[in-house]
Design a protein around this motif. Structure first.
Motif, PDB file in Angstrom:
ATOM      1  N   PRO A   3       0.838  -1.208   0.000  1.00 61.54           N
ATOM      2  CA  PRO A   3       0.000   0.000   0.000  1.00 61.54           C
ATOM      3  C   PRO A   3       0.870   1.254   0.000  1.00 61.54           C
ATOM      4  O   PRO A   3       1.987   1.264   0.491  1.00 61.54           O
ATOM      5  N   THR A   4       0.290   2.300  -0.511  1.00 62.97           N
ATOM      6  CA  THR A   4       0.983   3.589  -0.494  1.00 62.97           C
ATOM      7  C   THR A   4       0.941   4.126   0.935  1.00 62.97           C
ATOM      8  O   THR A   4       0.124   3.686   1.763  1.00 62.97           O
ATOM      9  N   SER A  10      -4.639   5.741   6.118  1.00 55.37           N
ATOM     10  CA  SER A  10      -6.095   5.616   6.081  1.00 55.37           C
ATOM     11  C   SER A  10      -6.537   4.338   6.788  1.00 55.37           C
ATOM     12  O   SER A  10      -7.512   4.336   7.547  1.00 55.37           O
ATOM     13  N   ALA A  11      -5.817   3.251   6.557  1.00 56.98           N
ATOM     14  CA  ALA A  11      -6.156   1.985   7.221  1.00 56.98           C
ATOM     15  C   ALA A  11      -5.968   2.096   8.730  1.00 56.98           C
ATOM     16  O   ALA A  11      -6.772   1.571   9.509  1.00 56.98           O
ATOM     17  N   LEU A  12      -4.916   2.788   9.171  1.00 54.51           N
ATOM     18  CA  LEU A  12      -4.694   2.978  10.612  1.00 54.51           C
ATOM     19  C   LEU A  12      -5.795   3.813  11.240  1.00 54.51           C
ATOM     20  O   LEU A  12      -6.260   3.518  12.343  1.00 54.51           O
ATOM     21  N   VAL A  13      -6.229   4.855  10.549  1.00 54.26           N
ATOM     22  CA  VAL A  13      -7.315   5.700  11.057  1.00 54.26           C
ATOM     23  C   VAL A  13      -8.595   4.875  11.180  1.00 54.26           C
ATOM     24  O   VAL A  13      -9.311   4.956  12.182  1.00 54.26           O
ATOM     25  N   GLU A  16      -8.315   2.600  14.226  1.00 51.92           N
ATOM     26  CA  GLU A  16      -8.517   3.345  15.468  1.00 51.92           C
ATOM     27  C   GLU A  16      -9.994   3.672  15.682  1.00 51.92           C
ATOM     28  O   GLU A  16     -10.506   3.593  16.799  1.00 51.92           O
ATOM     29  N   ARG A  17     -10.693   4.031  14.616  1.00 48.19           N
ATOM     30  CA  ARG A  17     -12.114   4.343  14.716  1.00 48.19           C
ATOM     31  C   ARG A  17     -12.911   3.093  15.120  1.00 48.19           C
ATOM     32  O   ARG A  17     -13.804   3.155  15.958  1.00 48.19           O
ATOM     33  N   ILE A  18     -12.569   1.946  14.568  1.00 43.72           N
ATOM     34  CA  ILE A  18     -13.243   0.695  14.915  1.00 43.72           C
ATOM     35  C   ILE A  18     -12.971   0.335  16.372  1.00 43.72           C
ATOM     36  O   ILE A  18     -13.883  -0.078  17.101  1.00 43.72           O
TER      37      ILE A  18
END
Length: 158
Positions: A3-4, A10-13, A16-18
């Motif tokens: 991934p870029t 974006s995946a980390l954010v 964290e939201r989940i």
């Protein structure tokens, strides 16, 4: 394919939201009908236990009080199982005590049994039902307070 950096952030954010959402669900207060059941049980237990422990028959024969105490405990246990299963099916998380601060749960775990079981002993020694009434009212107030703290914690984490 890697991934870029933007996709990784974006995946980390999202992760964290989940996690925050799962923690908020875990802190959600119990269903209101179960809160009412728990409060009524806490209020009735000292009186039923006091009647069962009375030196002589008090209002009802001792075995009747013992039967009442066993019946309300069985009903409470059954309703707790229903509440836990319903809640787990609805939210995906179990009913939990560990999301509350230890400074609230430890005094409750120690103090409430002492209150609910100590008052019947005091009643047996003194013969004064005021001990049972005071324990019943105090237990109900503690139940309501604990529920309100649980609701507040949920609102704070949501």
């Amino acid at each position: 394919m890697r991934p870029t950096p933007e996709q990784a952030r974006s995946a980390l954010v999202d992760t964290e939201r989940i996690q925050a959402s799962a923690q908020a669900l875990a802190a959600t207060p119990w269903p209101n009908w179960f809160f009412i059941t728990l409060t009524l049980y806490v209020a009735a237990l000292p009186i039923a236990y006091g009647g069962a422990m009375a030196g002589t028959d008090w209002l009802l024969p001792g075995p009747a009080w013992m039967g009442i105490m066993l019946a309300i405990t069985a009903v409470y246990g059954s309703l707790f199982a229903v509440a836990a299963k319903t809640w787990r099916n609805k939210t995906g998380v179990a009913l939990r005590f560990d999301v509350l601060p230890k400074r609230a749960t430890v005094p409750l775990a120690v103090g409430l049994p002492v209150l609910l079981l100590g008052a019947p002993f005091a009643f047996r020694v003194t013969g004064r039902p005021l001990w049972l009434i005071a324990a019943s009212l105090t237990g109900a107030a503690v139940s309501v307070g604990f529920h309100l703290a649980f609701v507040r914690l949920h609102r704070k984490t949501s």
